[in-house]
Design a protein around this motif. Structure first.
Motif, PDB file in Angstrom:
ATOM      1  N   CYS A 126       0.829  -1.203   0.000  1.00  0.00           N
ATOM      2  CA  CYS A 126       0.000   0.000   0.000  1.00  0.00           C
ATOM      3  C   CYS A 126       0.868   1.260   0.000  1.00  0.00           C
ATOM      4  O   CYS A 126       0.637   2.199  -0.769  1.00  0.00           O
ATOM      5  N   LEU A 127       1.886   1.292   0.842  1.00  0.00           N
ATOM      6  CA  LEU A 127       2.763   2.459   0.943  1.00  0.00           C
ATOM      7  C   LEU A 127       3.612   2.623  -0.313  1.00  0.00           C
ATOM      8  O   LEU A 127       3.855   3.747  -0.778  1.00  0.00           O
ATOM      9  N   GLU A 128       4.059   1.516  -0.876  1.00  0.00           N
ATOM     10  CA  GLU A 128       4.820   1.599  -2.128  1.00  0.00           C
ATOM     11  C   GLU A 128       3.924   2.112  -3.250  1.00  0.00           C
ATOM     12  O   GLU A 128       4.367   2.901  -4.098  1.00  0.00           O
ATOM     13  N   GLY A 129       2.661   1.693  -3.258  1.00  0.00           N
ATOM     14  CA  GLY A 129       1.713   2.201  -4.250  1.00  0.00           C
ATOM     15  C   GLY A 129       1.501   3.696  -4.103  1.00  0.00           C
ATOM     16  O   GLY A 129       1.370   4.422  -5.103  1.00  0.00           O
ATOM     17  N   ALA A 130       1.458   4.166  -2.860  1.00  0.00           N
ATOM     18  CA  ALA A 130       1.304   5.604  -2.613  1.00  0.00           C
ATOM     19  C   ALA A 130       2.491   6.376  -3.190  1.00  0.00           C
ATOM     20  O   ALA A 130       2.317   7.403  -3.863  1.00  0.00           O
ATOM     21  N   LEU A 131       3.681   5.883  -2.967  1.00  0.00           N
ATOM     22  CA  LEU A 131       4.879   6.576  -3.460  1.00  0.00           C
ATOM     23  C   LEU A 131       4.990   6.505  -4.985  1.00  0.00           C
ATOM     24  O   LEU A 131       5.555   7.402  -5.608  1.00  0.00           O
ATOM     25  N   ASP A 132       4.426   5.465  -5.580  1.00  0.00           N
ATOM     26  CA  ASP A 132       4.461   5.334  -7.038  1.00  0.00           C
ATOM     27  C   ASP A 132       3.646   6.420  -7.741  1.00  0.00           C
ATOM     28  O   ASP A 132       3.812   6.644  -8.942  1.00  0.00           O
ATOM     29  N   LEU A 133       2.759   7.088  -7.000  1.00  0.00           N
ATOM     30  CA  LEU A 133       1.961   8.161  -7.595  1.00  0.00           C
ATOM     31  C   LEU A 133       2.790   9.418  -7.867  1.00  0.00           C
ATOM     32  O   LEU A 133       2.364  10.282  -8.619  1.00  0.00           O
ATOM     33  N   TRP A 134       3.947   9.505  -7.255  1.00  0.00           N
ATOM     34  CA  TRP A 134       4.773  10.705  -7.395  1.00  0.00           C
ATOM     35  C   TRP A 134       5.575  10.657  -8.689  1.00  0.00           C
ATOM     36  O   TRP A 134       6.216   9.662  -9.015  1.00  0.00           O
ATOM     37  N   ARG A 159       5.045  12.921   2.302  1.00  0.00           N
ATOM     38  CA  ARG A 159       5.847  11.944   1.556  1.00  0.00           C
ATOM     39  C   ARG A 159       7.001  11.423   2.416  1.00  0.00           C
ATOM     40  O   ARG A 159       7.294  10.224   2.429  1.00  0.00           O
ATOM     41  N   LEU A 160       7.646  12.314   3.162  1.00  0.00           N
ATOM     42  CA  LEU A 160       8.732  11.894   4.051  1.00  0.00           C
ATOM     43  C   LEU A 160       8.201  10.956   5.135  1.00  0.00           C
ATOM     44  O   LEU A 160       8.854   9.977   5.504  1.00  0.00           O
ATOM     45  N   GLU A 161       7.004  11.247   5.634  1.00  0.00           N
ATOM     46  CA  GLU A 161       6.387  10.369   6.629  1.00  0.00           C
ATOM     47  C   GLU A 161       6.077   9.001   6.021  1.00  0.00           C
ATOM     48  O   GLU A 161       6.267   7.966   6.666  1.00  0.00           O
ATOM     49  N   CYS A 162       5.601   8.991   4.781  1.00  0.00           N
ATOM     50  CA  CYS A 162       5.309   7.731   4.103  1.00  0.00           C
ATOM     51  C   CYS A 162       6.583   6.898   3.942  1.00  0.00           C
ATOM     52  O   CYS A 162       6.575   5.683   4.150  1.00  0.00           O
ATOM     53  N   ALA A 167       9.957   2.324   5.681  1.00  0.00           N
ATOM     54  CA  ALA A 167      11.195   1.779   6.250  1.00  0.00           C
ATOM     55  C   ALA A 167      10.892   0.967   7.510  1.00  0.00           C
ATOM     56  O   ALA A 167      11.494  -0.090   7.736  1.00  0.00           O
ATOM     57  N   ASP A 168       9.942   1.444   8.327  1.00  0.00           N
ATOM     58  CA  ASP A 168       9.557   0.685   9.519  1.00  0.00           C
ATOM     59  C   ASP A 168       8.988  -0.682   9.138  1.00  0.00           C
ATOM     60  O   ASP A 168       9.275  -1.692   9.793  1.00  0.00           O
ATOM     61  N   VAL A 169       8.185  -0.715   8.093  1.00  0.00           N
ATOM     62  CA  VAL A 169       7.622  -1.992   7.638  1.00  0.00           C
ATOM     63  C   VAL A 169       8.735  -2.932   7.177  1.00  0.00           C
ATOM     64  O   VAL A 169       8.741  -4.122   7.517  1.00  0.00           O
ATOM     65  N   PRO A 191      19.106  15.783   6.448  1.00  0.00           N
ATOM     66  CA  PRO A 191      20.097  15.572   7.512  1.00  0.00           C
ATOM     67  C   PRO A 191      19.620  15.936   8.914  1.00  0.00           C
ATOM     68  O   PRO A 191      20.286  15.560   9.884  1.00  0.00           O
ATOM     69  N   LEU A 192      18.511  16.625   9.054  1.00  0.00           N
ATOM     70  CA  LEU A 192      18.019  16.982  10.388  1.00  0.00           C
ATOM     71  C   LEU A 192      16.867  16.081  10.841  1.00  0.00           C
ATOM     72  O   LEU A 192      16.293  16.304  11.903  1.00  0.00           O
ATOM     73  N   CYS A 193      16.532  15.087  10.041  1.00  0.00           N
ATOM     74  CA  CYS A 193      15.440  14.172  10.385  1.00  0.00           C
ATOM     75  C   CYS A 193      15.998  12.996  11.186  1.00  0.00           C
ATOM     76  O   CYS A 193      16.616  12.083  10.627  1.00  0.00           O
ATOM     77  N   GLU A 194      15.781  13.013  12.497  1.00  0.00           N
ATOM     78  CA  GLU A 194      16.385  12.006  13.370  1.00  0.00           C
ATOM     79  C   GLU A 194      15.767  10.623  13.192  1.00  0.00           C
ATOM     80  O   GLU A 194      16.409   9.611  13.480  1.00  0.00           O
ATOM     81  N   ALA A 195      14.526  10.574  12.701  1.00  0.00           N
ATOM     82  CA  ALA A 195      13.876   9.267  12.518  1.00  0.00           C
ATOM     83  C   ALA A 195      14.650   8.406  11.530  1.00  0.00           C
ATOM     84  O   ALA A 195      14.788   7.194  11.730  1.00  0.00           O
ATOM     85  N   TYR A 196      15.163   9.027  10.455  1.00  0.00           N
ATOM     86  CA  TYR A 196      15.904   8.246   9.463  1.00  0.00           C
ATOM     87  C   TYR A 196      17.232   7.745  10.028  1.00  0.00           C
ATOM     88  O   TYR A 196      17.679   6.645   9.694  1.00  0.00           O
TER      89      TYR A 196
END
Length: 256
Positions: A126-134, A159-162, A167-169, A191-196
């Motif tokens: 589902c998430l990969e399908g969402a990103l494929d729309l871009w 998009r960054l949240e997606c 990545a969590d999945v 570079p300032l996104c600590e989640a990644y």
């Protein structure tokens, strides 16, 4: 008809597609698509086109651009034009038409729900399908007033949240080696996104690359101190400590 804004503005009508080269007409249509099914006041559209210093005949100019948008959307087979004039402004009615950003929002929300239910394979698709729309940056290089700028910021953040959810999945499915390269790119681009950083550290650790995982922490700490004068967040500090002690809770089986 399909309106696409997750990339340069484009309208699809069956097998036909068209873009708009005239910048001001493009701005008007983009603002109406972003606010689809809502009434947009003339003053808001004038601000989108000309900013805070509109010309003397801005209202007359807006009428011309609205007329051009209406002509573009007057497609064969349609019983009525989707661009309506209301008492307080203009409204783009979508009815059975589709807009790619609404499809994206729906797919991301379904992906979140599937993750909560631990249906990770389905969530990943589902998430990969969402990103494929871009197809590129939101609305290409079109930047304008508060309507468009706010929308671009919103979609870019989502998009960054997606990507973070995806990545969590991957990590939950044991695909830590597969996701390392993508996370390294995301860290470089954000570079300032600590989640990644957290996800990259965990992926490296689970791939038997403990030293590299700790190196990622040090890189994150140095950058955050230099740019913001801040220590890494609690989640990153706790992960570093868990890696140093080889905490069994980091193993995939324990996480599941």
């Amino acid at each position: 008809m399909m309106y696409e804004v997750l990339g340069p503005l484009r309208v699809l009508d069956g097998e036909d597609s068209f873009t708009i080269s005239a910048r001001k007409v493009q701005t008007v249509l983009a603002a109406l698509v972003v606010r689809c099914d809502q009434v947009v006041a003339p003053g808001q559209l004038i601000t989108e086109i000309w900013g805070d210093v509109p010309p003397r005949r801005a209202t007359a100019g807006l009428h011309v651009y609205i007329s051009q948008v209406r002509k573009l959307l007057n497609r064969p087979g349609r019983t009525a034009n989707p661009l309506l004039t209301r008492v307080s402004g203009y409204q783009l009615r979508t009815d059975d038409d589709e807009i790619d950003f609404r499809l994206f929002l729906g797919a991301v929300e379904r992906g979140r729900a599937l993750m909560r239910e631990r249906r990770d394979e389905e969530a990943m698709a589902c998430l990969e399908g969402a990103l494929d729309l871009w197809r590129g940056p939101v609305l290409g290089d079109l930047r304008s007033g508060p309507i468009i700028e706010g929308f671009v910021t919103w979609m870019t953040e989502l998009r960054l949240e997606c990507l973070e959810l995806l990545a969590d999945v991957h990590l939950r499915l044991g695909r830590h080696r597969e996701v390392i390269g993508r996370l390294q790119l995301l860290v470089g681009e954000n570079p300032l996104c600590e989640a990644y950083y957290r996800q990259l550290m965990l992926a490296l650790y689970r791939s038997g690359r403990q030293a590299e995982a700790l190196g990622v922490y040090q890189s994150a700490r140095s950058l955050l101190m230099e740019e913001l004068g801040l220590e890494p967040c609690r989640a990153l500090r706790d992960l570093q400590q868990a890696i140093l002690t080889a905490d069994e809770g980091l193993d995939l089986r324990a996480a599941s």
